[in-house]
Scaffold this active site. Structure first.
Site, PDB file in Angstrom:
ATOM      1  N   GLU A 156      16.179  -8.099   7.462  1.00 20.11           N
ATOM      2  CA  GLU A 156      15.805  -6.999   6.553  1.00 20.11           C
ATOM      3  C   GLU A 156      16.248  -5.618   7.029  1.00 20.11           C
ATOM      4  O   GLU A 156      15.461  -4.679   7.019  1.00 20.11           O
ATOM      5  CB  GLU A 156      14.289  -7.015   6.329  1.00 20.11           C
ATOM      6  CG  GLU A 156      13.788  -8.310   5.725  1.00 20.11           C
ATOM      7  CD  GLU A 156      12.266  -8.329   5.504  1.00 20.11           C
ATOM      8  OE1 GLU A 156      11.591  -7.371   5.913  1.00 20.11           O
ATOM      9  OE2 GLU A 156      11.779  -9.304   4.917  1.00 20.11           O
ATOM     10  N   ASN A 197      19.430 -12.065   7.799  1.00 15.58           N
ATOM     11  CA  ASN A 197      18.467 -12.578   6.816  1.00 15.58           C
ATOM     12  C   ASN A 197      17.877 -11.417   6.010  1.00 15.58           C
ATOM     13  O   ASN A 197      17.534 -10.374   6.570  1.00 15.58           O
ATOM     14  CB  ASN A 197      17.337 -13.278   7.604  1.00 15.58           C
ATOM     15  CG  ASN A 197      16.431 -14.142   6.754  1.00 15.58           C
ATOM     16  OD1 ASN A 197      16.913 -15.018   6.019  1.00 15.58           O
ATOM     17  ND2 ASN A 197      15.135 -13.926   6.851  1.00 15.58           N
ATOM     18  N   HIS A 233      12.102 -15.072  -2.102  1.00 16.96           N
ATOM     19  CA  HIS A 233      10.717 -15.012  -2.584  1.00 16.96           C
ATOM     20  C   HIS A 233      10.821 -14.541  -4.025  1.00 16.96           C
ATOM     21  O   HIS A 233      10.928 -13.340  -4.286  1.00 16.96           O
ATOM     22  CB  HIS A 233       9.894 -14.037  -1.738  1.00 16.96           C
ATOM     23  CG  HIS A 233       9.831 -14.429  -0.294  1.00 16.96           C
ATOM     24  ND1 HIS A 233       9.161 -15.554   0.130  1.00 16.96           N
ATOM     25  CD2 HIS A 233      10.381 -13.870   0.815  1.00 16.96           C
ATOM     26  CE1 HIS A 233       9.279 -15.655   1.451  1.00 16.96           C
ATOM     27  NE2 HIS A 233      10.018 -14.656   1.883  1.00 16.96           N
ATOM     28  N   GLU A 262      13.676 -18.737   2.838  1.00 17.12           N
ATOM     29  CA  GLU A 262      12.221 -18.560   2.685  1.00 17.12           C
ATOM     30  C   GLU A 262      11.811 -18.779   1.232  1.00 17.12           C
ATOM     31  O   GLU A 262      11.054 -17.994   0.647  1.00 17.12           O
ATOM     32  CB  GLU A 262      11.814 -17.145   3.125  1.00 17.12           C
ATOM     33  CG  GLU A 262      12.264 -16.798   4.534  1.00 17.12           C
ATOM     34  CD  GLU A 262      11.820 -15.427   5.018  1.00 17.12           C
ATOM     35  OE1 GLU A 262      10.963 -14.802   4.366  1.00 17.12           O
ATOM     36  OE2 GLU A 262      12.337 -14.993   6.054  1.00 17.12           O
ATOM     37  N   ASP A 264      10.169 -19.457  -2.121  1.00 19.61           N
ATOM     38  CA  ASP A 264       8.950 -19.772  -2.870  1.00 19.61           C
ATOM     39  C   ASP A 264       9.099 -19.173  -4.258  1.00 19.61           C
ATOM     40  O   ASP A 264       9.801 -18.185  -4.439  1.00 19.61           O
ATOM     41  CB  ASP A 264       7.648 -19.319  -2.172  1.00 19.61           C
ATOM     42  CG  ASP A 264       7.666 -17.908  -1.627  1.00 19.61           C
ATOM     43  OD1 ASP A 264       8.317 -17.031  -2.221  1.00 19.61           O
ATOM     44  OD2 ASP A 264       7.012 -17.674  -0.590  1.00 19.61           O
TER      45      ASP A 264
HETATM   46  C1  XIL Z   1       5.335 -13.531   6.497  1.00 23.66           C
HETATM   47  C2  XIL Z   1       4.381 -14.652   6.891  1.00 23.66           C
HETATM   48  O1  XIL Z   1       4.534 -15.715   5.984  1.00 23.66           O
HETATM   49  C3  XIL Z   1       2.951 -14.134   6.885  1.00 23.66           C
HETATM   50  O2  XIL Z   1       2.078 -15.127   7.402  1.00 23.66           O
HETATM   51  C4  XIL Z   1       2.827 -12.863   7.714  1.00 23.66           C
HETATM   52  O3  XIL Z   1       1.528 -12.331   7.577  1.00 23.66           O
HETATM   53  C5  XIL Z   1       3.848 -11.826   7.266  1.00 23.66           C
HETATM   54  O4  XIL Z   1       5.152 -12.391   7.311  1.00 23.66           O
HETATM   55  N1  XIL Z   1       9.988 -12.071   5.060  1.00 23.66           N
HETATM   56  C6  XIL Z   1      10.088 -12.657   6.299  1.00 23.66           C
HETATM   57  C7  XIL Z   1       8.974 -13.480   6.811  1.00 23.66           C
HETATM   58  O5  XIL Z   1      11.163 -12.596   6.919  1.00 23.66           O
HETATM   59  O6  XIL Z   1       8.875 -13.430   8.210  1.00 23.66           O
HETATM   60  C8  XIL Z   1       7.665 -13.081   6.189  1.00 23.66           C
HETATM   61  O7  XIL Z   1       6.656 -13.989   6.632  1.00 23.66           O
HETATM   62  C9  XIL Z   1       7.767 -13.070   4.690  1.00 23.66           C
HETATM   63  C10 XIL Z   1       8.789 -12.055   4.245  1.00 23.66           C
END
Ligand code: XIL
Length: 349
Positions: A156, A197, A233, A262, A264
């Site tokens: 990020e 990422n 996400h 990641e 979802d």
């Molecule tokens: C999130 C976790 O899922 C949570 O449990 C934590 O509180 C915060 O981080 N982007 C990322 C991940 O790269 O590491 C994040 O994970 C979600 C967003």
């Protein structure tokens, strides 16, 4: 109504959430989703649940062959003070992965979030900061050498408008921290695949272009960047499917491994109260999961690093806590039962 129509009609009444799906396939959880695809299928793992919650760990054992630590391999956990590293929990996860033949993806070395306080407060010259960056990466990558297949080296680093984020690393070292981080990671473990990422790479072409421009120019100078993690996400209604396929295709065509890192799919963008997920949203979610899997499956094999789902079951999804909204973004429900999305995938892949 002819006979065929009657069967379809009746089965959609009997099995509203899994119509057109092969129920015996999705109800028998010994059928592995990871066996249905020819790329790694991962999930984000929470260690206490893995160790203590049988429903949860059984799904991981059966369904996934790749693992990302949801939290315990982030700097706040691994590097609690300047000269202290905390390996215990991450080592337990690494041991689990070895014992159960799961690939372990390292997440994440350099990020602006989940940093220990001491890094935010660290006082030192530019050289001190560079030493800090190097030591942090060397120690961590070296510790997991041979156990971790790949790292999110930088997470990020970009803002939504395509400019570089003002993280502590950029503030202290300038934009070159990105290139340095990749170089150190490669020196520490020449065999690990190294990823950049980020989120919104599908919905926001301006950000994607900025990321690609930056990484391409670093790569042309020899910086070892193997792939791009698209967090994903996302929601049922956005980004649209064609935005997702455009982004995936643009990234591999620029010669990067693609990790959907990641995934979802949320169904409640306006944070309504939602105790039970609406059937039609679960169906749309299932279609979207399948679209993403199929699109990904169609890219050339040499660019597939895998798809990682960000969690196992809705009750443990970060979305509910982090955004404080009711949501149901994953493949298994609050009772660790397969959702329509899981049925859809296992029946159609
Ligand atoms: C999130 C976790 O899922 C949570 O449990 C934590 O509180 C915060 O981080 N982007 C990322 C991940 O790269 O590491 C994040 O994970 C979600 C967003």
């Amino acid at each position: 109504m002819n006979r065929l129509l009657k069967i379809v009609f009746l089965s959609s009444i009997l099995y509203p959430s899994c119509q057109k799906e092969n129920l015996s396939l999705c109800e028998n959880l010994n059928n592995r989703l990871s066996d249905r695809v020819d790329f790694y299928l991962g999930t984000a793992v929470d260690l206490p649940n893995l160790l203590n919650n049988q429903d949860y760990s059984q799904i991981i054992n059966n369904q996934f062959n790749s693992v990302t630590a949801e939290n315990i391999m982030k700097p706040a956990y691994l590097h609690p003070s300047l000269n202290t590293y905390y390996w215990t929990e991450a080592d337990q996860l690494a041991d689990y992965c070895i014992a159960n033949s799961k690939r372990l993806h390292g997440h994440t070395l350099i990020w602006h979030n989940q940093l220990p306080e001491w890094i935010l407060n660290y006082q030192g010259s530019t050289d001190d900061w560079e030493n800090l960056l190097r030591e942090h990466i060397f120690q961590i990558v070296n510790h997991f050498k041979g156990k971790v297949s790949s790292w999110d080296v930088v997470n990020e680093a970009f803002n939504d408008d395509g400019t570089l984020r003002n993280s502590i690393w950029k503030e202290k070292l300038g934009p070159s921290y990105i290139e340095k981080a990749f170089n150190y990671a490669r020196q520490a473990d020449p065999n690990a695949k190294l990823f950049y990422n980020d989120y919104s790479l599908a919905i926001n072409p301006m950000k994607r272009t900025a990321v690609l421009n930056c990484l391409n120019s670093l790569k042309s100078k020899g910086t070892p960047i193997d792939g791009i993690g698209m967090q994903m996400h996302i929601f049922n209604s956005f980004p649209e499917n064609n935005e997702i396929s455009n982004a995936i295709n643009e990234i591999w065509k620029n010669d990067y491994l693609v990790h959907i890192s990641e995934l979802d799919i949320s169904i409640n963008p306006f944070s309504h109260a939602m105790q039970i997920p609406p059937e039609d949203e679960l169906k749309r979610q299932a279609e979207k999961y399948l679209y993403i899997f199929k699109t990904y499956d169609n890219i050339p094999d040499q660019y597939k690093f895998g798809i990682t789902i960000w969690g196992v079951s809705d009750n443990v999804s970060w979305i509910r806590k982090f955004y404080n909204r009711d949501d149901f973004p994953l493949l298994f429900d609050d009772n660790y039962q397969p959702k329509p999305a899981f049925c859809k995938l296992i029946s159609n892949l």
